[in-house]
Design a protein around this motif. Sequence first.
Motif, PDB file in Angstrom:
ATOM      1  N   ILE A 197     -38.288  82.727  54.298  1.00  0.00           N
ATOM      2  CA  ILE A 197     -39.709  82.404  54.117  1.00  0.00           C
ATOM      3  C   ILE A 197     -40.555  83.673  54.194  1.00  0.00           C
ATOM      4  O   ILE A 197     -41.494  83.870  53.410  1.00  0.00           O
ATOM      5  CB  ILE A 197     -40.168  81.383  55.173  1.00  0.00           C
ATOM      6  CG1 ILE A 197     -39.482  80.033  54.925  1.00  0.00           C
ATOM      7  CG2 ILE A 197     -41.679  81.215  55.157  1.00  0.00           C
ATOM      8  CD1 ILE A 197     -39.796  78.983  55.964  1.00  0.00           C
ATOM      9  N   ARG A 200     -40.286  85.599  50.940  1.00  0.00           N
ATOM     10  CA  ARG A 200     -41.091  84.957  49.890  1.00  0.00           C
ATOM     11  C   ARG A 200     -42.577  85.233  50.092  1.00  0.00           C
ATOM     12  O   ARG A 200     -43.318  85.470  49.130  1.00  0.00           O
ATOM     13  CB  ARG A 200     -40.840  83.441  49.886  1.00  0.00           C
ATOM     14  CG  ARG A 200     -39.435  83.038  49.464  1.00  0.00           C
ATOM     15  CD  ARG A 200     -39.174  81.571  49.793  1.00  0.00           C
ATOM     16  NE  ARG A 200     -37.833  81.169  49.432  1.00  0.00           N
ATOM     17  CZ  ARG A 200     -37.532  80.328  48.445  1.00  0.00           C
ATOM     18  NH1 ARG A 200     -38.496  79.801  47.708  1.00  0.00           N
ATOM     19  NH2 ARG A 200     -36.287  80.009  48.176  1.00  0.00           N
ATOM     20  N   LEU A 225     -43.187  78.013  50.531  1.00  0.00           N
ATOM     21  CA  LEU A 225     -42.901  77.037  51.587  1.00  0.00           C
ATOM     22  C   LEU A 225     -41.753  76.097  51.240  1.00  0.00           C
ATOM     23  O   LEU A 225     -41.487  75.153  51.995  1.00  0.00           O
ATOM     24  CB  LEU A 225     -44.160  76.221  51.888  1.00  0.00           C
ATOM     25  CG  LEU A 225     -45.381  77.033  52.352  1.00  0.00           C
ATOM     26  CD1 LEU A 225     -46.536  76.095  52.657  1.00  0.00           C
ATOM     27  CD2 LEU A 225     -45.044  77.868  53.571  1.00  0.00           C
ATOM     28  N   LEU A 228     -39.221  75.091  53.925  1.00  0.00           N
ATOM     29  CA  LEU A 228     -39.692  74.451  55.157  1.00  0.00           C
ATOM     30  C   LEU A 228     -38.894  73.202  55.538  1.00  0.00           C
ATOM     31  O   LEU A 228     -38.590  73.000  56.730  1.00  0.00           O
ATOM     32  CB  LEU A 228     -41.177  74.099  55.037  1.00  0.00           C
ATOM     33  CG  LEU A 228     -42.170  75.194  55.442  1.00  0.00           C
ATOM     34  CD1 LEU A 228     -43.598  74.673  55.335  1.00  0.00           C
ATOM     35  CD2 LEU A 228     -41.898  75.696  56.852  1.00  0.00           C
TER      36      LEU A 228
END
Length: 604
Positions: A197, A200, A225, A228
């Motif tokens: 994450i 990114r 996301l 997640l």
Amino acid sequence: MEAMEAADRLVVRTVRHGGPWVFVLAVVAVGGSVLELALPYVIGRTVDTLITGTSPGVLSGSVTGCALVLAGVVVCDSLHVWASGSSSAAASAWLRHRAMTHVLGAGPALTRRLPEGDLTTRLGMNAEETGHAPEAIVSGASLLVPTVGGLVALVLIDPLSALTLVAGLVLIVLVLRGFMRDTSEVVAAYQGVQGDIAARLVTALSGARTIAAAGTTESEVARVLAPLPLLRSYGVGLWQANAKAGVRTGVVVPLLEVAVLVAGGLRLAGGDLTVGELYAAARYAVLGAGLGSALGYVGRLARARSAAGRVQELWRQPPLAYGRRALPAGSGALEFRGVSGSGLRGVDLVIPGGVAVAVVGRSGSGKSALAALAGRLADPSEGTVFLDGVPVHELSRTALRRAVGHAFERPVLVGDTVGDAIGLGLAGPTEPDANEPEAGEPEAGEPEADEPPRLRAQDPDATLVPAARAACADEFVRRLPLGYATPLAQAPMSGGERQRIGLARAFAQGSRLLVLDDATSSLDTLTERRVAAALSGELRGRTRVLTTHRVATAARTDAVLWLENGRLRGYDRHEVLWERYPAYRAVFQTDVPGVPGFSDGGRA
């Protein structure tokens, strides 16, 4: 298995570098455990004193003893909290410094292998989690003191109760072992998703203007996301593992206490135990079963081991190891002998000292790779690069970095002020760098941390200003509020101005070789001509290697290196290559749909 052993070794080294607070933590943890062991005994004696009705003096002494022991427990608990935080902070700082030193020493090879966001997570969050190892290990190990002490005390008071405690301890150890195994696997996956994450997110932030221009904010948020749900599933897995182990230990401890009370009650009824001894036995059973409270420390240790494994992976990329040789007299002659690696294949060429050479080719042809190898920002997998007859990997750090100046397409300005950004690399360690410790995996006996180099004072008028003038940067720098002393945060610059500062930095540093990797791409035509005039004027005594997409830049150099698919396709004057090879001319042309043969006048 091998990776986990390496992670465990790093955890041990991290504990050692937790500073003096680790010793304080061990003392107060063990001292607090001993006092907790003493507390049931003194309370039991006080109860027996009350029941038997002994003299007030004896009773007063017993009560005073209870108060002192209790006060000692409170003091130890307070110091335990302070020492835990301080030792963790010291250990995290040491590990973060070592890891950062290694990452910067390994250079672009490591940053190409791991995304920037993932690297940031390893250097930040994972290093901090590893730094909690001293508290987890010392505090967890200190729980053995009341466990062993409680068991010994029960053997002396009531052997039957001691056997009951042993059976309960076996169950608790099995629960902790399973919890450690399950948690380690889930934590490793959880930390990996966190790094994904972060990678990114950093990519999205670096392309914020592009995302805004394209109007793809929602889709980019969804991309960042996307992991997640997976992170949530691992988080739920961690919670379930904690809950399962907590329930099991939570059931064992009360059952164990009841079993000891039943056994002790039977002995009390038979006249073999006093009321005080029964109370002490019950308390010692609880203290002995306190090993179950190690659940939190076991969880922290599992996170620390997993985080250490992620930090340890950074050392898989070795840093550039420098030699001890100095450069002989020379003018920056550069030679590639059978060089392969970083996309290049079998490059053999000699660049005489003091000449200007353009490196051209389509995207992906190996231009930046050749530039990096020329100044030893990377090493070839095969072959050798020579500077004035000396293999560059045999040169000392100081000799190499003072001889070679690099400038890049998108320079990152480092330092407090504009002058610092230009003078970066001019001031070096005051000690000879031949004995300088390298940034590698910390081993036993190695210095705890490299001290920041003490910098020599620089004379900006003698060093920085001439370089800034050659890069056409002096004029706009002097217009800043404090000139060269202006803080970088207060000096907003355009892309072209940043490139000029980057060029000035290279001109100030590279005494023999200048490697300019597309470093004039953001300059306007007039400024580029003025920089070119400086390169062919006051900087003419240095070898200049310029990667470029501009035909005008190639035409102004003494020779052109033409690369194609990592191989040297041609090495001659621009006019010769232009006349003989249509494919060379095509390097500088951009086809536009519907406009055959369109050329942008020199820019690809």
